[in-house]
Design an enzyme around this catalytic site. Structure first.
Site, PDB file in Angstrom:
ATOM      1  N   HIS A 194      -0.999   5.533   6.272  1.00  0.00           N
ATOM      2  CA  HIS A 194      -0.286   5.463   7.699  1.00  0.00           C
ATOM      3  C   HIS A 194       0.537   6.152   8.009  1.00  0.00           C
ATOM      4  CE1 HIS A 194      -1.171   0.986   7.051  1.00  0.00           C
ATOM      5  NE2 HIS A 194      -2.399   1.616   6.821  1.00  0.00           N
ATOM      6  N   GLU A 219       3.542   6.220   8.940  1.00  0.00           N
ATOM      7  CA  GLU A 219       5.009   6.261   8.931  1.00  0.00           C
ATOM      8  C   GLU A 219       5.300   6.115   7.067  1.00  0.00           C
ATOM      9  OE1 GLU A 219       2.610   3.392  10.515  1.00  0.00           O
ATOM     10  OE2 GLU A 219       3.806   2.016  10.693  1.00  0.00           O
ATOM     11  N   CYS A 231       3.196  -1.766   9.436  1.00  0.00           N
ATOM     12  CA  CYS A 231       3.119  -2.866   8.429  1.00  0.00           C
ATOM     13  C   CYS A 231       3.468  -3.246   7.348  1.00  0.00           C
ATOM     14  CB  CYS A 231       0.968  -2.586   8.187  1.00  0.00           C
ATOM     15  SG  CYS A 231       1.586  -1.064   6.930  1.00  0.00           S
ATOM     16  N   CYS A 235       4.025  -0.417   5.316  1.00  0.00           N
ATOM     17  CA  CYS A 235       4.849   0.760   5.562  1.00  0.00           C
ATOM     18  C   CYS A 235       6.528  -0.323   5.373  1.00  0.00           C
ATOM     19  CB  CYS A 235       5.105   0.971   6.968  1.00  0.00           C
ATOM     20  SG  CYS A 235       3.372   2.000   7.053  1.00  0.00           S
TER      21      CYS A 235
HETATM   22 ZN   LIG Z   1       1.229   0.976   7.445  1.00  0.00          ZN
END
Ligand SMILES: [Zn+2]
Length: 163
Positions: A53, A55, A83, A86
């Protein structure tokens, strides 16, 4: 333009790079002492890696850049609400401030579904600023999924013609 909007534009540029590669368009940057020290975008499909992801990649870049796992004077800008993974990485890296664009009612853990960044039982909390350039951030995602649906329809009708 506010400072948050200024920096969010760089995260949006990252998200656009992801979209151009066929990745879900999410981008993130990390700012330290008024300087961008990490820029990343979602790479889940290309890397076939569930942790890739925006981040998460940006946090790894920033830690390498600073030479410390503690990102104590950093601000993370991300186009979509973080999410669960993260948000966990944000708590673990001690990032004190998170700024995000669009909310994610189905998976956001910075206030929507859960609020891991303000969870009093953890030993670290991050302040959250939500909704910065929200419309631009959200439109990128909406357009991406709309194109994906249209492509599926075209593929399906091609299949039907062939059968
Ligand atoms: Zn994430």
């Amino acid at each position: 333009m506010t400072t948050d909007e200024y920096y969010m534009n760089f995260a949006i540029t990252e998200a656009e790079k992801a979209g151009a590669m066929g990745e879900v368009p999410i981008g993130a940057i990390i700012v330290y002492n008024d300087e961008i020290i990490a820029r990343a975008h979602n790479l889940r499909e290309q890397a076939q890696m569930p942790t890739a992801h925006a981040e998460h990649i940006a946090i790894e870049q920033a830690a390498a850049q600073i030479g410390s796992w503690r990102l104590e004077d950093c601000t993370l800008y991300v186009t979509l609400e973080p999410c669960v993974m993260c948000s966990g990485a944000i708590v673990m890296s001690r990032i004190p401030r998170v700024v995000y664009g669009a909310s994610d009612p189905k998976g956001g853990c910075a206030g929507s579904l859960m609020d891991l960044l303000q969870e009093a039982r953890f030993n670290h909390r991050a302040s959250v600023t939500a909704g910065i350039l929200e419309e631009q951030c959200g439109t990128l995602l909406k357009q991406f999924f709309k194109q994906l649906r249209n492509k599926k329809k075209i593929d399906q009708s091609a299949d039907n013609t062939n059968s």
